[in-house]
Design a protein around this motif. Structure first.
Motif, short mmCIF file in Angstrom:
data_model
loop_
_atom_site.label_atom_id
_atom_site.label_comp_id
_atom_site.label_asym_id
_atom_site.label_seq_id
_atom_site.Cartn_x
_atom_site.Cartn_y
_atom_site.Cartn_z
N ASP A 1 0.59 -0.84 0.18
CA ASP A 1 -0.38 0.03 -0.07
C ASP A 1 1.22 1.68 -0.70
OD1 ASP A 1 0.98 1.26 2.70
OD2 ASP A 1 -0.85 -0.42 3.45
N ARG A 2 0.44 2.28 -0.31
CA ARG A 2 1.09 3.72 0.13
C ARG A 2 1.67 3.61 1.19
NH1 ARG A 2 1.56 6.94 -4.02
NH2 ARG A 2 2.35 8.35 -2.99
N PHE A 3 1.41 3.74 2.03
CA PHE A 3 1.80 3.90 3.23
C PHE A 3 2.95 2.95 3.95
CE2 PHE A 3 -1.74 7.16 2.76
CZ PHE A 3 -1.08 8.23 3.44
N ASN A 4 2.99 2.43 3.44
CA ASN A 4 4.13 0.83 4.33
C ASN A 4 5.06 1.04 2.99
OD1 ASN A 4 4.98 -2.70 4.16
ND2 ASN A 4 3.91 -2.18 5.75
N TRP A 5 6.09 0.79 3.93
CA TRP A 5 7.09 0.63 2.69
C TRP A 5 8.77 -0.96 3.55
CZ3 TRP A 5 8.12 3.34 -1.61
CH2 TRP A 5 7.47 4.81 -2.02
N THR A 6 7.44 -1.74 3.39
CA THR A 6 8.07 -3.02 3.54
C THR A 6 7.79 -3.98 1.93
OG1 THR A 6 6.95 -3.90 5.29
CG2 THR A 6 8.19 -5.03 4.35
N ALA A 7 9.47 -3.58 1.69
CA ALA A 7 9.63 -4.11 -0.24
C ALA A 7 8.83 -5.82 0.20
CB ALA A 7 10.94 -3.83 -0.44
N SER A 8 7.75 -5.67 -1.32
CA SER A 8 7.11 -7.00 -1.45
C SER A 8 8.89 -7.85 -2.23
CB SER A 8 5.83 -6.72 -2.34
OG SER A 8 6.73 -6.73 -3.72
N PRO A 9 8.52 -9.14 -2.47
CA PRO A 9 9.11 -10.08 -3.40
C PRO A 9 9.37 -9.13 -4.41
CG PRO A 9 7.79 -11.81 -1.98
CD PRO A 9 7.37 -9.80 -1.92
N ALA A 10 8.20 -8.91 -5.01
CA ALA A 10 8.11 -8.77 -6.43
C ALA A 10 9.25 -7.49 -6.53
CB ALA A 10 6.74 -8.51 -6.86
N GLU A 11 8.65 -6.27 -5.85
CA GLU A 11 9.51 -5.15 -5.38
C GLU A 11 11.19 -5.20 -6.06
OE1 GLU A 11 6.73 -3.16 -2.56
OE2 GLU A 11 8.08 -1.61 -3.39
N LEU A 12 11.04 -6.24 -4.56
CA LEU A 12 12.55 -6.82 -4.36
C LEU A 12 12.73 -7.46 -5.70
CD1 LEU A 12 12.55 -8.35 -0.80
CD2 LEU A 12 13.50 -6.28 -1.27
N GLN A 13 12.73 -7.48 -6.55
CA GLN A 13 13.20 -8.74 -7.15
C GLN A 13 13.41 -7.33 -8.40
OE1 GLN A 13 13.91 -12.56 -7.70
NE2 GLN A 13 14.60 -10.86 -10.25
N ARG A 14 12.17 -6.34 -8.50
CA ARG A 14 11.89 -5.09 -9.10
C ARG A 14 13.67 -4.79 -9.34
NH1 ARG A 14 11.98 -0.45 -8.17
NH2 ARG A 14 10.15 -0.62 -6.40
N MET A 15 14.01 -3.66 -8.34
CA MET A 15 15.67 -3.53 -8.03
C MET A 15 16.18 -3.76 -8.52
SD MET A 15 14.22 -2.39 -4.30
CE MET A 15 12.81 -2.00 -3.51
N TYR A 16 16.29 -5.67 -7.98
CA TYR A 16 17.41 -6.09 -8.38
C TYR A 16 18.07 -6.74 -10.09
CZ TYR A 16 21.11 -9.56 -8.84
OH TYR A 16 22.11 -10.00 -9.36
N ASP A 17 16.79 -7.05 -10.99
CA ASP A 17 16.82 -6.56 -12.35
C ASP A 17 16.87 -5.42 -12.67
OD1 ASP A 17 15.61 -8.94 -12.30
OD2 ASP A 17 13.70 -8.63 -12.67
N GLN A 18 16.98 -4.04 -11.99
CA GLN A 18 16.72 -3.01 -12.99
C GLN A 18 18.73 -2.69 -12.67
OE1 GLN A 18 14.59 -1.05 -10.26
NE2 GLN A 18 12.77 -0.17 -12.24
N MET A 19 19.37 -2.45 -11.67
CA MET A 19 20.70 -2.10 -11.45
C MET A 19 21.29 -3.63 -11.60
SD MET A 19 20.39 0.13 -10.08
CE MET A 19 22.08 0.46 -9.73
N SER A 20 20.77 -4.97 -11.62
CA SER A 20 21.88 -6.17 -13.42
C SER A 20 21.52 -5.41 -13.99
CB SER A 20 20.99 -7.01 -12.24
OG SER A 20 21.49 -8.43 -12.63
N ALA A 21 20.28 -5.61 -14.84
CA ALA A 21 21.13 -4.44 -16.40
C ALA A 21 22.27 -3.78 -16.03
CB ALA A 21 19.87 -4.14 -16.37
#
Ligand code: MG
Length: 425
Positions: A208-228
């Protein structure tokens, strides 16, 4: 006193020009030498007469001009914590009118101590004071005929290495290939370091907009972006990532750990700025260097962070942390902990060059932020005056002319002025 100094400067300018120049180029070089000589400066009589300011970028950028009785004008800039501060600028101006701008540290301390009960520990008060302090250095340099780095004790280096902030955050949900393309573009422009933002408020995988615990999919997105990004630029280019102090501690820890194989230059502000212990825990848990400081103020604010060993790298914003002198003090304190200094920079070229003078003047300078907007948004060319190249092959050359070496272009800035606020009045 005034006339003898003028005569001396005049004669010095002529003899320098004559000695250095073959006859053919004499005229132009002579004029240049005269131009570079502070004609009206009689430092012992110099007094501040007025202070004026203008705002652009919805009030997020403050520019001040400090006027004197000798027609020398100092220019300074403050960012981020400056919206709505017009009357604060005027109020601080009243503290320093009639005084010599050459006592920079004294005027800084006078204004800072005067605001002790008004929030002078952080935020708007300090961001405005920063702009004023910067303009005082510019004035002192112009009055004495010296570049600011010289007033700060001289330089360790002629050029300051900068990294490109790609500002992909502005676009809509960038994909890993967008990260790769932006990184390659920066490298093609000659930069050897790039930064990306990982926090995305509109990530569809957020809980949700106020909770800033990254979901597994968010973590994967971050990894894919930096890995690229890493794959696009190879191992010899520095890459780093900013989380804008939005996530919670466990997410910060997981992201730092997850990105370890990519060998980041740093991970920036994984959690908000206030909790030193949370930083310490994340920093201790990972080999990814942790960097923070753009939301810390004054040497006092950096002391607990450094004392606790809570960060690996500090990144004060020299347009809001207290100023150029304070930036140098923060850097020197960090140096006693063997912590490098990598200033945050989201200002105009005036702020960038002001910061560069500090970066040149300290041993532990690592790298400074640079922005893609200098290349893609013409406003940033229109609002300032300077000569020569802004940046070359990922380095800014520290200017050797008196003061900061970059001036506000009031005419060029006018059309971007924030509505409803007086503009240099
Ligand atoms: Mg940041």
């Amino acid at each position: 006193m005034k006339s003898s100094r003028r005569n001396f400067l005049h004669k010095a300018a002529i003899s320098t020009a004559m000695a250095a120049t073959p006859l053919a180029g004499f005229g132009a070089t002579f004029e240049k030498a005269i131009d570079r000589t502070p004609k009206s400066s009689s430092p012992s009589d110099l007094k501040i007469t007025d202070i004026k300011c203008g705002y652009i970028r919805n009030g997020g950028s403050l520019f001040v001009k400090i006027y004197t009785n000798q027609d020398i004008i100092g220019h300074g800039e403050g960012v981020d914590a400056v919206a709505g501060t017009y009357h604060l600028v005027k109020r601080m101006g009243n503290f320093i009118k009639g005084q010599s701008p050459l006592n920079v540290h004294r005027l800084f301390e006078t204004i800072r101590k005067a605001g002790f009960f008004q929030g002078a520990q952080s935020g708007m008060y300090l961001a405005v004071l920063t702009a004023i302090e910067t303009a005082l250095w510019d004035l002192a340099g112009k009055a004495l005929g010296l570049p600011v780095y010289q007033l700060l004790g001289g330089k360790f280096r002629d050029s300051v290495r900068v990294y490109m902030d790609t500002a992909l955050y502005q676009s809509r949900l960038p994909k890993p290939e967008d990260f790769a393309a932006a990184a390659k573009e920066a490298v093609d422009m000659g930069f050897t370091a790039v930064k990306f933002d990982l926090d995305q408020a509109n990530d569809p995988n957020k809980y949700d907009r106020f909770n800033w615990t990254a979901s597994p999919a968010e973590l994967q997105r971050m990894y894919d972006q930096m890995s690229a990004t890493r794959e696009a630029v190879g191992q010899k280019i520095d890459i780093c990532a900013d989380m804008h102090g939005r996530y919670d501690a466990i997410t910060g820890e997981r992201v730092a750990k997850m990105l370890e194989p990519l060998n980041l230059m740093w991970l920036e502000e994984p959690v908000p700025a206030e909790n030193t212990d949370a930083y310490k825990k994340i920093t201790a848990s990972t080999s990814t260097p942790i960097c923070a400081g753009e939301n810390h103020y004054l040497t006092y604010g950096f002391r607990p962070l450094l004392e606790a060993g809570a960060v690996d790298i500090i990144m004060p914003d020299l347009q809001k942390c207290g100023g150029l002198g304070e930036g140098q003090r923060i850097s020197n304190l960090a140096n006693t902990y063997y912590v490098p200094f990598a200033p945050h920079m989201v200002a105009s070229y005036l702020g960038a060059m002001a910061s560069a003078h500090v970066c040149a003047s300290v041993p532990n300078f690592m790298i400074m932020e640079w922005q893609i907007y200098f290349h893609k948004n013409k406003m940033f060319q229109e609002i300032v005056h300077f000569e020569g190249e802004a940046v070359e092959n990922g380095f800014i050359r520290v200017r050797d002319i008196p003061g900061i070496g970059v001036e506000i272009n009031e005419e060029g800035m006018k059309k971007y002025a924030q509505e409803g606020v007086p503009f240099f009045e």
